[in-house]
Design a protein around this motif. Structure first.
Motif, PDB file in Angstrom:
ATOM      1  N   HIS A  76      31.520  63.102  79.550  1.00  0.00           N
ATOM      2  CA  HIS A  76      32.719  63.387  78.640  1.00  0.00           C
ATOM      3  C   HIS A  76      32.458  64.075  77.653  1.00  0.00           C
ATOM      4  O   HIS A  76      31.904  63.878  76.762  1.00  0.00           O
ATOM      5  CB  HIS A  76      33.337  61.695  78.279  1.00  0.00           C
ATOM      6  N   PHE A  93      33.656  66.875  74.732  1.00  0.00           N
ATOM      7  CA  PHE A  93      34.738  67.320  73.705  1.00  0.00           C
ATOM      8  C   PHE A  93      34.295  68.094  72.759  1.00  0.00           C
ATOM      9  O   PHE A  93      33.005  68.303  72.446  1.00  0.00           O
ATOM     10  CB  PHE A  93      35.053  65.863  72.964  1.00  0.00           C
ATOM     11  N   GLN A 135      39.030  66.120  73.981  1.00  0.00           N
ATOM     12  CA  GLN A 135      38.707  66.238  75.416  1.00  0.00           C
ATOM     13  C   GLN A 135      39.714  67.130  76.172  1.00  0.00           C
ATOM     14  O   GLN A 135      40.720  66.432  76.430  1.00  0.00           O
ATOM     15  CB  GLN A 135      38.196  65.089  76.061  1.00  0.00           C
ATOM     16  N   TYR A 142      36.401  67.177  81.624  1.00  0.00           N
ATOM     17  CA  TYR A 142      35.239  66.471  82.113  1.00  0.00           C
ATOM     18  C   TYR A 142      34.617  66.407  83.271  1.00  0.00           C
ATOM     19  O   TYR A 142      35.393  66.856  84.028  1.00  0.00           O
ATOM     20  CB  TYR A 142      35.497  64.994  81.062  1.00  0.00           C
TER      21      TYR A 142
END
Length: 151
Positions: free
Chosen positions: A87, A89, A96, A99
């Protein structure tokens, strides 16, 4: 990429012609990307713990169809549980934009709401029961193939 290589990657010429180059990024602009995808997006709404907290909706593309244009130094990564999903960001604004999903480690999950306007024609949302991830992945017939390139 040479013309013959494109034909090997996309044997169905019509399929290749249906793809468009989307651009997008985070809120502050530190992270920018391009993604080659159909203009009619098939988006997953997952109810696993992290997707519920982030309201993560995403469509899946092969890694070969994704290019990070800028901001690799502006990204940070969060993992948990199996640590397979990455994930990523923006360190500045926290958005985000994409991913690497556990379901498709050979692809990217892209947030449609982080795409620049103008190239998306439609969005179809499919609910995915990520709260029961293993069982849902066994039942789902197509999700793993969404990150495969046409050979």
């Amino acid at each position: 990429m040479a013309h013959t290589e494109q034909n090997q990657r996309y044997p169905n010429k019509l399929e290749k012609e249906c793809l468009v180059q989307h651009t997008g990024g985070c809120h502050c602009g530190a992270v920018r990307f391009e993604v080659l995808s159909n203009p009619d997006l098939h988006v997953f709404e997952c109810n696993c713990s992290i997707c519920t907290k982030k309201q993560n909706h995403h469509f899946i593309v092969p890694k070969a169809n994704f290019t990070l244009l800028k901001g690799s130094d502006s990204l940070t990564t969060y993992t948990f549980n199996t640590h397979q999903a990455k994930h990523m960001f923006c360190k500045t604004c926290g958005v985000q934009s994409f991913y690497i999903p556990r379901s498709n480690p050979d692809g990217f999950g892209v947030a449609p709401h982080c795409l620049d306007s103008g190239k998306v024609c439609s969005v179809t949302v499919e609910k995915f029961n990520g709260a029961d991830w293993e069982e849902s992945m066994q039942k789902h017939q197509t999700i793993k193939n969404m990150s495969k390139t046409c050979e």
